[in-house]
Design an enzyme around this catalytic site. Structure first.
Site, PDB file in Angstrom:
ATOM      1  N   TRP A  73      38.428  38.299  38.341  1.00  0.00           N
ATOM      2  CA  TRP A  73      37.340  37.651  39.092  1.00  0.00           C
ATOM      3  C   TRP A  73      36.618  36.644  38.192  1.00  0.00           C
ATOM      4  O   TRP A  73      36.378  35.490  38.585  1.00  0.00           O
ATOM      5  CB  TRP A  73      36.399  38.748  39.574  1.00  0.00           C
ATOM      6  CG  TRP A  73      35.302  38.313  40.504  1.00  0.00           C
ATOM      7  CD1 TRP A  73      35.267  37.178  41.266  1.00  0.00           C
ATOM      8  CD2 TRP A  73      34.095  39.038  40.777  1.00  0.00           C
ATOM      9  NE1 TRP A  73      34.099  37.154  41.996  1.00  0.00           N
ATOM     10  CE2 TRP A  73      33.367  38.278  41.722  1.00  0.00           C
ATOM     11  CE3 TRP A  73      33.555  40.244  40.332  1.00  0.00           C
ATOM     12  CZ2 TRP A  73      32.127  38.691  42.211  1.00  0.00           C
ATOM     13  CZ3 TRP A  73      32.332  40.657  40.827  1.00  0.00           C
ATOM     14  CH2 TRP A  73      31.626  39.895  41.759  1.00  0.00           C
ATOM     15  N   HIS A 125      41.259  40.481  25.493  1.00  0.00           N
ATOM     16  CA  HIS A 125      40.723  41.853  25.461  1.00  0.00           C
ATOM     17  C   HIS A 125      40.455  42.279  24.021  1.00  0.00           C
ATOM     18  O   HIS A 125      40.082  43.426  23.774  1.00  0.00           O
ATOM     19  CB  HIS A 125      41.730  42.851  26.051  1.00  0.00           C
ATOM     20  CG  HIS A 125      42.056  42.628  27.490  1.00  0.00           C
ATOM     21  ND1 HIS A 125      41.101  42.405  28.446  1.00  0.00           N
ATOM     22  CD2 HIS A 125      43.241  42.619  28.151  1.00  0.00           C
ATOM     23  CE1 HIS A 125      41.688  42.260  29.626  1.00  0.00           C
ATOM     24  NE2 HIS A 125      42.984  42.384  29.467  1.00  0.00           N
ATOM     25  N   ARG A 287      42.761  45.914  43.613  1.00  0.00           N
ATOM     26  CA  ARG A 287      42.915  47.250  44.190  1.00  0.00           C
ATOM     27  C   ARG A 287      41.855  47.457  45.265  1.00  0.00           C
ATOM     28  O   ARG A 287      42.155  47.400  46.443  1.00  0.00           O
ATOM     29  CB  ARG A 287      42.833  48.309  43.072  1.00  0.00           C
ATOM     30  CG  ARG A 287      43.349  49.682  43.458  1.00  0.00           C
ATOM     31  CD  ARG A 287      43.196  50.655  42.301  1.00  0.00           C
ATOM     32  NE  ARG A 287      41.805  50.817  41.899  1.00  0.00           N
ATOM     33  CZ  ARG A 287      40.993  51.765  42.330  1.00  0.00           C
ATOM     34  NH1 ARG A 287      41.441  52.668  43.170  1.00  0.00           N
ATOM     35  NH2 ARG A 287      39.735  51.836  41.929  1.00  0.00           N
TER      36      ARG A 287
HETATM   37  P1  A3P Z   1      39.383  48.301  41.028  1.00  0.00           P
HETATM   38  O1  A3P Z   1      40.627  48.864  40.421  1.00  0.00           O
HETATM   39  O2  A3P Z   1      38.213  49.224  40.869  1.00  0.00           O
HETATM   40  O3  A3P Z   1      39.560  47.867  42.434  1.00  0.00           O
HETATM   41  P2  A3P Z   1      40.541  43.199  35.701  1.00  0.00           P
HETATM   42  O4  A3P Z   1      40.456  41.980  36.548  1.00  0.00           O
HETATM   43  O5  A3P Z   1      39.694  43.131  34.477  1.00  0.00           O
HETATM   44  O6  A3P Z   1      41.938  43.615  35.473  1.00  0.00           O
HETATM   45  O7  A3P Z   1      39.836  44.346  36.570  1.00  0.00           O
HETATM   46  C1  A3P Z   1      40.402  44.733  37.791  1.00  0.00           C
HETATM   47  C2  A3P Z   1      39.306  45.232  38.711  1.00  0.00           C
HETATM   48  O8  A3P Z   1      38.591  44.117  39.263  1.00  0.00           O
HETATM   49  C3  A3P Z   1      39.918  45.975  39.882  1.00  0.00           C
HETATM   50  O9  A3P Z   1      38.985  46.998  40.212  1.00  0.00           O
HETATM   51  C4  A3P Z   1      39.991  44.873  40.923  1.00  0.00           C
HETATM   52  O10 A3P Z   1      40.098  45.328  42.242  1.00  0.00           O
HETATM   53  C5  A3P Z   1      38.681  44.147  40.679  1.00  0.00           C
HETATM   54  N1  A3P Z   1      38.697  42.784  41.194  1.00  0.00           N
HETATM   55  C6  A3P Z   1      39.713  41.888  41.193  1.00  0.00           C
HETATM   56  N2  A3P Z   1      39.349  40.739  41.771  1.00  0.00           N
HETATM   57  C7  A3P Z   1      38.064  40.896  42.176  1.00  0.00           C
HETATM   58  C8  A3P Z   1      37.132  40.047  42.855  1.00  0.00           C
HETATM   59  N3  A3P Z   1      37.470  38.825  43.242  1.00  0.00           N
HETATM   60  N4  A3P Z   1      35.900  40.536  43.087  1.00  0.00           N
HETATM   61  C9  A3P Z   1      35.550  41.778  42.715  1.00  0.00           C
HETATM   62  N5  A3P Z   1      36.385  42.625  42.076  1.00  0.00           N
HETATM   63  C10 A3P Z   1      37.633  42.200  41.804  1.00  0.00           C
END
Ligand code: A3P
Length: 321
Positions: A73, A125, A287
């Site tokens: 995001w 990271h 997710r």
């Molecule tokens: P969940 O597994 O709780 O749904 P990263 O992007 O650092 O890999 O983290 C992934 C998490 O961010 C996931 O959380 C994912 O669903 C959530 N995520 C991805 N895109 C998003 C968005 N546009 N807005 C809010 N959350 C988002």
């Protein structure tokens, strides 16, 4: 910068094989201890190479986080904010590529953007204390994104479970139960763990250099997305003009980068991210995108244990979740 190739990485593989190890969360994902953090070998090779070779430029900006705190995001928002004069809503690369494919990842040795124009953004990271020194010496700007440890853990467990299932090659591959995984997480044994030290490194640095390090929380981004987007634009040195604000530019970016919008793009529904050590379906990055989903997977007791450990480790830092 010297390129990150299988040959240039070989010497790191040799060094990594001598480091203390933990079997980690899966037989496919051995963790190695390096500079007080646990790394998967595939990230560590690239991190070591970056430490030795990456030359940051003063204008470079790094989007840093522990895994699964919402960097997909953050990358989509940051890319959209910075490239808003190059692209409009209809032709932005975000519509055709996973946000991770729009911004190079420092530890994957992608020292330039694979798609679109050269923009000064990198993702990483790598813990603050392990970052290549040139990033610190060049006084580069850093955005750090953290998230409630319980939601971060639950997101990570699902992500790695899916990664292991996706890349199984027939032979027996194990993956930890959520109970075993939280025990490891609480002991600091997780990719880029301990989580508390990851957060603390960036937190302390942000207190020392507030002009260079912007510290954000996923929960605040969910609650006050507009003010976070404005803050990001100001921090990047490209604040929204009054005209842009009145014309709805901020809302347009927020809408494009929302969970609903990104997760429904064809590329994110059916695309794949090919990595050096396997592949991942793009949909695995989307997710649920909710605050508090941990309650569906962890007991109160498990949640409290993790909260207490975090609280204990963060005592005196001025930061709490
Ligand atoms: P969940 O597994 O709780 O749904 P990263 O992007 O650092 O890999 O983290 C992934 C998490 O961010 C996931 O959380 C994912 O669903 C959530 N995520 C991805 N895109 C998003 C968005 N546009 N807005 C809010 N959350 C988002």
């Amino acid at each position: 910068a010297s390129k990150n190739t299988p040959e240039s990485l070989h010497k790191y593989e040799v060094k990594i094989s001598t480091l203390p190890k933990e079997n980690g969360w899966s037989s496919m994902m051995t963790l190695r201890s390096y500079q007080h953090f646990w790394f998967h070998s595939f990230f560590l090779k690239g991190a070591m190479h970056a430490q030795d070779h990456f030359q940051a430029q003063p204008g470079d900006i790094f989007l840093c986080n522990f895994m699964k705190t919402g960097c997909t995001w953050l990358k989509a928002l940051s890319f959209s904010i910075i490239t808003r004069t190059h692209f409009d809503d209809s032709n932005t690369p975000i519509r055709n590529a996973l946000p991770h494919d729009c911004i190079p990842m420092l530890e994957f040795g992608e020292y330039y953007s694979p798609t679109g124009p050269k923009i000064p953004l990198y993702g990483s990271h790598i813990p603050y204390t392990c970052l290549p020194k040139s990033i610190i010496h060049s006084r580069c700007k850093i955005v750090y994104l953290c998230r409630d440890p319980k939601d971060t853990f639950v997101s990570m467990w699902h992500y790695f479970k899916r990664m292991v299932e996706t890349n199984k090659t027939g032979k027996e591959v194990s993956f930890v139960s959520i109970e075993e995984a939280i025990d490891l997480f609480c002991r600091g044994v997780s990719s880029f763990g301990p989580y508390w030290d990851h957060v603390l490194g960036y937190w302390k640095a942000s207190l020392e250099h507030p002009e260079r390090i912007l510290f954000l929380r996923y929960e605040a981004m969910k609650e006050e997305t507009e003010s976070c987007v404005k803050k990001l634009a100001e921090f990047f040195g490209c604040p929204f003009s009054l005209e842009e604000e009145r014309g709805g530019k901020i809302e347009e970016i927020i809408e494009l980068c929302s969970f609903e919008s990104l997760s429904n793009l064809e590329v994110n529904k059916s695309g794949k991210q090919v990595k050096k050590d396997g592949y991942m379906e793009n949909s695995a990055y989307f997710r649920k995108g909710k605050v508090g989903d941990w309650r569906n997977y962890l007991s109160d007791e498990m949640g409290n244990r993790l909260d207490n450990i975090m609280e204990d480790k963060l005592t005196g830092s001025g930061f709490s979740f």
